[in-house]
Design an enzyme around this catalytic site. Structure first.
Site, PDB file in Angstrom:
ATOM      1  N   LYS A 171       0.847  -1.207   0.000  1.00  0.00           N
ATOM      2  CA  LYS A 171       0.000   0.000   0.000  1.00  0.00           C
ATOM      3  C   LYS A 171       0.875   1.246   0.000  1.00  0.00           C
ATOM      4  CE  LYS A 171       0.964   1.061   4.491  1.00  0.00           C
ATOM      5  NZ  LYS A 171       1.726   2.230   4.922  1.00  0.00           N
ATOM      6  N   ASP A 208      -2.122  -1.509  10.251  1.00  0.00           N
ATOM      7  CA  ASP A 208      -2.411  -1.393   8.813  1.00  0.00           C
ATOM      8  C   ASP A 208      -3.207  -2.585   8.281  1.00  0.00           C
ATOM      9  OD1 ASP A 208      -1.165   1.023   8.352  1.00  0.00           O
ATOM     10  OD2 ASP A 208       0.776   0.112   7.914  1.00  0.00           O
TER      11      ASP A 208
HETATM   12  O1  C5P Z   1       0.285  -1.526  14.940  1.00  0.00           O
HETATM   13  P1  C5P Z   1       1.721  -1.683  14.553  1.00  0.00           P
HETATM   14  O2  C5P Z   1       2.372  -2.862  15.217  1.00  0.00           O
HETATM   15  O3  C5P Z   1       1.924  -1.670  13.071  1.00  0.00           O
HETATM   16  O4  C5P Z   1       2.458  -0.385  15.078  1.00  0.00           O
HETATM   17  C1  C5P Z   1       3.848  -0.316  15.225  1.00  0.00           C
HETATM   18  C2  C5P Z   1       4.186   0.834  16.175  1.00  0.00           C
HETATM   19  O5  C5P Z   1       3.866   2.081  15.551  1.00  0.00           O
HETATM   20  C3  C5P Z   1       3.384   0.822  17.464  1.00  0.00           C
HETATM   21  O6  C5P Z   1       4.036   0.051  18.446  1.00  0.00           O
HETATM   22  C4  C5P Z   1       3.357   2.292  17.834  1.00  0.00           C
HETATM   23  O7  C5P Z   1       4.570   2.656  18.468  1.00  0.00           O
HETATM   24  C5  C5P Z   1       3.324   2.990  16.488  1.00  0.00           C
HETATM   25  N1  C5P Z   1       1.959   3.373  16.075  1.00  0.00           N
HETATM   26  C6  C5P Z   1       1.327   4.434  16.708  1.00  0.00           C
HETATM   27  N2  C5P Z   1       0.057   4.801  16.326  1.00  0.00           N
HETATM   28  C7  C5P Z   1      -0.591   4.149  15.325  1.00  0.00           C
HETATM   29  C8  C5P Z   1       0.056   3.078  14.658  1.00  0.00           C
HETATM   30  C9  C5P Z   1       1.328   2.710  15.060  1.00  0.00           C
HETATM   31  O8  C5P Z   1       1.899   5.051  17.626  1.00  0.00           O
HETATM   32  N3  C5P Z   1      -1.813   4.548  14.968  1.00  0.00           N
END
Ligand code: C5P
Length: 274
Positions: free
Chosen positions: A8, A122
């Site tokens: 994406k 995502d």
């Molecule tokens: O959800 P995911 O594991 O992809 O997110 C990775 C990191 O990115 C999270 O641990 C967080 O620190 C940050 N993040 C965030 N806010 C979001 C998505 C991700 O702070 N909406």
């Protein structure tokens, strides 16, 4: 069974402050593109995956879907890691969609999307597919209605030789003081009416500033991409890939070749609207 896991790009990514759960509130217009990993799934007594990365979202997705079932997951990687292209999340989304069929669970895309939120921010958007408006921490997703002859846009992706840590980039991000839906609405309308220049003019990413401060190579990539002829130009997700629009596949191949000649990983891709 084989499932294509599409990467994406984020056309907009606006960050609005830290929530109670530690995640950032955001609004992003997400478009899947033709670059994809190939996921092969086979029913098996034990759950295994040959995904080459330590944080294997394929296993996490399969366990979130049904912790008691087994499968063999084979991942053929084409999407670069640490690139902001949602590679790991796309694989997880493909595993949810594929195993739902293989295991005959009969879940809807919306139910799979909810399961996807437990796997990564995502994943819900990539389970829905097509252009998606993503809000909350990523768990609130809405598919944008498209015309049946859905407009395809051509893009060039270019990645400098640095990998970004999503958590670190979010930590350095200065959130917006006000939550204003206008920009995302304008971009959604431009996508729906096939207005490439309208989309290119509004590309926005609040994570780009902190990513460039950590990795100035990203700013260099944007300068090179625009000089090679791409329209717009912005970083995708938490980086390090940048992308811009081109009017045709022919033009995109030329721009991608110019970026490869400068030492970048680069690809001409089209959006997936279906
Ligand atoms: O959800 P995911 O594991 O992809 O997110 C990775 C990191 O990115 C999270 O641990 C967080 O620190 C940050 N993040 C965030 N806010 C979001 C998505 C991700 O702070 N909406």
């Amino acid at each position: 069974m084989v499932v294509e896991a599409h990467a994406k790009v984020n056309l907009t990514l606006e960050v609005f402050g830290v929530r109670g759960d530690g995640y950032h509130g955001l609004r992003s217009v997400v478009l899947p593109v033709s670059l994809s990993d190939r996921i092969e799934l086979e029913d098996a007594p034990v759950l295994t995956s040959d995904c080459p990365y330590p944080d294997d979202l394929c296993l996490k997705a399969a366990r979130a879907l049904c912790p008691t079932r087994g499968a063999t997951i084979h991942v053929e990687k084409h999407i670069p890691a640490g690139a902001g292209l949602g590679g790991g999340s796309a694989d997880a989304a493909a595993v949810l969609i594929g195993l739902n069929e293989l295991w005959k669970l009969g879940k809807s895309r919306e139910q799979l999307s909810e399961t996807g939120a437990q796997v990564g921010s995502d994943v819900p958007a990539l389970v829905l597919g097509g252009p998606v408006l993503m809000q909350g921490r990523g768990e609130r997703v809405e598919r944008l209605p498209m015309r049946s002859d859905g407009e395809v846009f051509w893009l060039v992706l270019a990645k400098p030789a640095v990998a970004c840590s999503t958590a670190e980039i979010y930590r350095l991000c200065q959130p917006r003081p006000h939550d204003d839906p206008a920009l995302a609405q304008q971009v959604c309308q431009a996508i729906q009416s096939g207005d490439r220049r309208g989309v290119a003019a509004r590309l926005t990413n609040d994570l780009q500033g902190p990513a460039v401060r950590l990795h100035p190579e990203i700013a260099d990539a944007l300068v090179s991409l625009r000089a090679a002829g791409a329209e717009g130009g912005v970083m995708s997700g938490s980086g390090s890939t940048v992308f811009g629009f081109v009017p045709s596949e022919q033009r995109g191949s030329e721009v991608a070749a110019a970026m490869v000649a400068k030492g970048y990983w680069a690809k001409c891709v089209h959006t997936i609207v279906g």
